[in-house]
Scaffold this motif. Structure first.
Motif, short mmCIF file in Angstrom:
data_model
loop_
_atom_site.label_atom_id
_atom_site.label_comp_id
_atom_site.label_asym_id
_atom_site.label_seq_id
_atom_site.Cartn_x
_atom_site.Cartn_y
_atom_site.Cartn_z
N LEU A 119 2.29 -1.21 -10.30
CA LEU A 119 2.28 -0.77 -8.90
C LEU A 119 3.07 0.52 -8.69
O LEU A 119 3.58 0.77 -7.60
N GLY A 120 3.14 1.33 -9.72
CA GLY A 120 3.94 2.55 -9.67
C GLY A 120 3.21 3.79 -9.20
O GLY A 120 3.75 4.89 -9.27
N ARG A 121 1.99 3.62 -8.73
CA ARG A 121 1.24 4.74 -8.14
C ARG A 121 0.58 4.28 -6.85
O ARG A 121 0.14 3.15 -6.74
N MET A 155 0.79 -1.22 0.00
CA MET A 155 0.00 0.00 0.00
C MET A 155 0.83 1.28 0.00
O MET A 155 0.40 2.30 -0.54
N THR A 156 2.03 1.23 0.59
CA THR A 156 2.78 2.48 0.78
C THR A 156 4.27 2.37 0.47
O THR A 156 5.01 3.33 0.68
N GLY A 157 4.73 1.22 -0.05
CA GLY A 157 6.16 1.00 -0.21
C GLY A 157 6.88 2.05 -1.03
O GLY A 157 7.96 2.54 -0.66
N GLY A 158 6.30 2.43 -2.15
CA GLY A 158 6.92 3.44 -3.00
C GLY A 158 6.94 4.81 -2.34
O GLY A 158 7.92 5.56 -2.45
N THR A 159 5.87 5.13 -1.63
CA THR A 159 5.79 6.41 -0.92
C THR A 159 6.88 6.50 0.15
O THR A 159 7.53 7.54 0.31
#
Length: 273
Positions: free
Chosen positions: A239-241, A17-21
């Motif tokens: 999953l880039g957003r 849910m938040t890894g990229g953030t």
């Protein structure tokens, strides 16, 4: 620079849910902290059961997280039966909300958190522990005086497209597709859409660090096995957003900076076209 605390239900939720953030915030010099309500274990804890937390710590290192905290609760499971508490701790769904919120608030105060990441009111796909995260997160923010709470979610149309893609690719997906269409968040509720494609490699590697889930028999395991094997550009496309809802926003507008509206955001907050 500021501190963001991401509050999650189980190990591996922090990536999905938040890894990229989290990776993006860390790369920009912010302090990133992950708090999990449960250790992901259904039964009594033992030394051999520490694998889930070890995997979480490995994932956290990949994402640039500086601290990992477990609130001390047990996984409640997902399904019609809520099993009795294990002898050493309470299942999170049964936890007293005020007590759990006080534990989280203590971390928020200690870290002087500027932003708390939590879950939307549906708990995303409706898991009882995720719904509890929403309730506990909101109350903890009140107790600690954290005014900037962003609730991780998916737009319902995105969730629907994901389900249809898994079916098209014949990937086992043991979730109720009709129920998912009524969960997560309507598109008009979204206030933050964060582009994390630059961090796709980190996010994929962090997901792969949760080996016991990727190789296990959980409902999401078949999907996770596919995701960790994808070429990075394709993983980033899927999953880039990442999306959030700011329930306190009086004049909702979609922005790309989770620190927008805080002292750390300022002029860097950009509206998403």
């Amino acid at each position: 620079m500021a501190t963001v605390v991401a509050f999650h239900a189980h190990p591996d939720d922090e990536v999905l849910m938040t890894g990229g953030t989290l990776a993006r915030a860390s790369s920009e010099g912010h302090r990133v902290v992950v708090v999990v309500a449960t250790d992901g274990i259904m039964g009594e804890a033992s030394e051999s059961d520490s694998a889930r937390m070890d995997e979480l710590r490995a994932s956290a290192r990949i994402l640039g997280v500086k601290r990992v905290v477990h609130l001390g609760y047990a996984d409640s499971g997902h399904g019609p039966v809520l099993y009795p508490d294990p002898p050493d701790r309470t299942r999170f769904a049964r936890a007293d909300t005020e007590e759990a919120a006080a534990r989280l608030a203590a971390v928020l105060r200690e870290e002087n958190a500027a932003v708390l990441l939590s879950y939307d009111a549906n708990g995303g796909y409706g898991h009882r522990d995720h719904v509890k995260v929403h309730e506990v997160g909101r109350r903890a923010a009140e107790l600690a005086g954290v005014s900037h709470v962003l609730e991780a979610t998916l737009p319902r149309d995105v969730a629907d497209r994901f389900v249809r893609l898994t079916r098209l690719l014949r990937i086992p997906f043991r979730f109720d597709a009709e129920a998912l269409r009524a969960l997560y968040s309507p598109g008009e509720a979204i206030t933050h859409r964060v582009d994390v494609r630059r961090f796709a490699r980190q996010k994929q590697a962090a997901l792969a660090a949760h080996r016991s889930e990727v190789t296990g028999r959980g409902r999401l395991a078949p999907v996770m096995r596919v995701l960790v094997r994808l070429p990075v550009p394709l993983f980033g496309l899927l999953l880039g957003r990442e999306w959030y809802v700011d329930a306190a926003a009086s004049n909702p507008r979609v922005v790309s900076d989770i620190f927008a509206g805080t002292a750390a955001g300022g002029a860097s907050a950009r509206r998403v076209p």
